[in-house]
Write a protein that holds these residues in place. Structure first.
Motif, PDB file in Angstrom:
ATOM      1  N   GLN A  14     -11.504  -7.099 -12.545  1.00 59.57           N
ATOM      2  CA  GLN A  14     -10.912  -6.592 -13.842  1.00 59.57           C
ATOM      3  C   GLN A  14      -9.580  -5.803 -13.562  1.00 59.57           C
ATOM      4  O   GLN A  14      -8.693  -5.917 -14.392  1.00 59.57           O
ATOM      5  N   ARG A  15      -9.205  -5.309 -12.463  1.00 60.15           N
ATOM      6  CA  ARG A  15      -8.154  -4.441 -12.120  1.00 60.15           C
ATOM      7  C   ARG A  15      -6.938  -5.223 -11.415  1.00 60.15           C
ATOM      8  O   ARG A  15      -5.958  -4.884 -11.007  1.00 60.15           O
ATOM      9  N   SER A  16      -7.294  -6.484 -11.225  1.00 56.93           N
ATOM     10  CA  SER A  16      -6.269  -7.399 -10.362  1.00 56.93           C
ATOM     11  C   SER A  16      -6.178  -6.834  -8.944  1.00 56.93           C
ATOM     12  O   SER A  16      -4.681  -7.059  -8.766  1.00 56.93           O
ATOM     13  N   ILE A  17      -6.925  -6.467  -8.275  1.00 59.77           N
ATOM     14  CA  ILE A  17      -6.661  -5.931  -6.987  1.00 59.77           C
ATOM     15  C   ILE A  17      -7.015  -7.103  -6.145  1.00 59.77           C
ATOM     16  O   ILE A  17      -8.162  -7.424  -5.874  1.00 59.77           O
ATOM     17  N   PRO A  18      -5.988  -7.482  -5.306  1.00 68.43           N
ATOM     18  CA  PRO A  18      -6.456  -8.755  -4.295  1.00 68.43           C
ATOM     19  C   PRO A  18      -7.465  -8.204  -3.431  1.00 68.43           C
ATOM     20  O   PRO A  18      -7.208  -7.044  -2.672  1.00 68.43           O
ATOM     21  N   PRO A  19      -8.603  -8.930  -2.912  1.00 71.76           N
ATOM     22  CA  PRO A  19      -9.479  -8.492  -1.779  1.00 71.76           C
ATOM     23  C   PRO A  19      -8.956  -8.340  -0.496  1.00 71.76           C
ATOM     24  O   PRO A  19      -9.273  -7.436  -0.046  1.00 71.76           O
ATOM     25  N   MET A  20      -7.744  -9.052  -0.326  1.00 75.23           N
ATOM     26  CA  MET A  20      -7.018  -9.041   0.898  1.00 75.23           C
ATOM     27  C   MET A  20      -6.542  -7.601   1.098  1.00 75.23           C
ATOM     28  O   MET A  20      -6.445  -6.818   2.133  1.00 75.23           O
ATOM     29  N   ILE A  22      -7.673  -4.843   0.137  1.00 69.72           N
ATOM     30  CA  ILE A  22      -8.761  -3.964   0.147  1.00 69.72           C
ATOM     31  C   ILE A  22      -9.072  -3.941   1.653  1.00 69.72           C
ATOM     32  O   ILE A  22      -9.314  -2.919   2.393  1.00 69.72           O
ATOM     33  N   ASP A  23      -9.311  -5.084   2.433  1.00 65.42           N
ATOM     34  CA  ASP A  23      -9.231  -5.162   3.932  1.00 65.42           C
ATOM     35  C   ASP A  23      -8.115  -4.344   4.629  1.00 65.42           C
ATOM     36  O   ASP A  23      -8.273  -3.651   5.349  1.00 65.42           O
ATOM     37  N   ILE A  24      -7.000  -4.514   3.985  1.00 64.09           N
ATOM     38  CA  ILE A  24      -5.633  -4.030   4.489  1.00 64.09           C
ATOM     39  C   ILE A  24      -5.863  -2.330   4.348  1.00 64.09           C
ATOM     40  O   ILE A  24      -5.653  -1.607   5.272  1.00 64.09           O
ATOM     41  N   LEU A  25      -6.177  -2.048   3.243  1.00 70.96           N
ATOM     42  CA  LEU A  25      -6.483  -0.495   2.962  1.00 70.96           C
ATOM     43  C   LEU A  25      -7.267   0.232   3.770  1.00 70.96           C
ATOM     44  O   LEU A  25      -7.556   1.142   4.312  1.00 70.96           O
ATOM     45  N   LEU A  26      -8.479  -0.711   4.052  1.00 70.46           N
ATOM     46  CA  LEU A  26      -9.588   0.011   4.968  1.00 70.46           C
ATOM     47  C   LEU A  26      -9.084  -0.018   6.480  1.00 70.46           C
ATOM     48  O   LEU A  26      -9.462   0.853   7.153  1.00 70.46           O
ATOM     49  N   GLN A  27      -7.993  -0.812   6.816  1.00 67.44           N
ATOM     50  CA  GLN A  27      -7.560  -1.142   8.070  1.00 67.44           C
ATOM     51  C   GLN A  27      -6.660   0.333   8.297  1.00 67.44           C
ATOM     52  O   GLN A  27      -6.426   0.699   9.381  1.00 67.44           O
ATOM     53  N   PHE A  28      -5.549   0.574   7.374  1.00 68.50           N
ATOM     54  CA  PHE A  28      -4.429   1.306   7.492  1.00 68.50           C
ATOM     55  C   PHE A  28      -4.649   2.608   6.814  1.00 68.50           C
ATOM     56  O   PHE A  28      -3.966   3.570   7.003  1.00 68.50           O
ATOM     57  N   GLY A  29      -5.328   2.360   5.889  1.00 65.69           N
ATOM     58  CA  GLY A  29      -5.483   3.806   4.856  1.00 65.69           C
ATOM     59  C   GLY A  29      -6.091   5.186   5.400  1.00 65.69           C
ATOM     60  O   GLY A  29      -6.768   5.157   6.479  1.00 65.69           O
ATOM     61  N   GLU A  30      -5.656   6.153   4.755  1.00 66.42           N
ATOM     62  CA  GLU A  30      -6.211   7.516   5.124  1.00 66.42           C
ATOM     63  C   GLU A  30      -7.380   7.652   4.276  1.00 66.42           C
ATOM     64  O   GLU A  30      -7.585   7.168   3.175  1.00 66.42           O
ATOM     65  N   SER A  31      -8.257   8.531   4.891  1.00 63.75           N
ATOM     66  CA  SER A  31      -9.560   8.858   4.189  1.00 63.75           C
ATOM     67  C   SER A  31      -9.849  10.292   3.834  1.00 63.75           C
ATOM     68  O   SER A  31      -9.245  11.091   4.529  1.00 63.75           O
ATOM     69  N   GLU A  32     -10.675  10.644   2.977  1.00 60.39           N
ATOM     70  CA  GLU A  32     -11.024  11.923   2.576  1.00 60.39           C
ATOM     71  C   GLU A  32     -12.425  11.880   1.893  1.00 60.39           C
ATOM     72  O   GLU A  32     -12.651  10.777   1.310  1.00 60.39           O
ATOM     73  N   PRO A  33     -13.546  12.936   2.058  1.00 63.03           N
ATOM     74  CA  PRO A  33     -14.471  12.898   1.383  1.00 63.03           C
ATOM     75  C   PRO A  33     -14.351  13.044  -0.024  1.00 63.03           C
ATOM     76  O   PRO A  33     -13.396  13.510  -0.707  1.00 63.03           O
TER      77      PRO A  33
END
Length: 91
Positions: A14-20, A22-33
């Protein structure tokens, strides 16, 4: 490929976010609770630089999509995806 709940699959489409991305985000992204044991993953300044160094020319094409975030549960499944509309506030 990342495990996603049905809700996350629908929201990603729905939000036109490429699945690729998401994988990149999970690999390089910052996380917080994010509450209830979930984690919010997003690109901050440092993770953007790391991604751009890794991706080279591809980074320019994906730059418009870097203002997204995902919420991941304890089982490492993506619960939902969304576009950031405001700054993520840290406590």
């Amino acid at each position: 490929m990342t495990q996603m709940t049905r809700h996350a699959q629908v929201r990603t489409q729905q939000r036109s976010i490429p699945p690729m991305l998401i994988d990149i985000l999970l690999q390089f992204g910052e996380s917080e609770p994010a509450g209830d044991g979930a984690t919010k993953v997003f690109f901050n300044k440092t993770s953007r630089k790391q991604f751009k160094a890794y991706a080279g020319p591809l980074a320019r094409i994906l730059e418009e999509y870097l203002d997204v975030y995902v919420v991941v549960n304890k089982a490492d499944q993506v619960i939902t995806t969304a576009h950031r509309t405001e700054r993520i506030r840290r406590h």
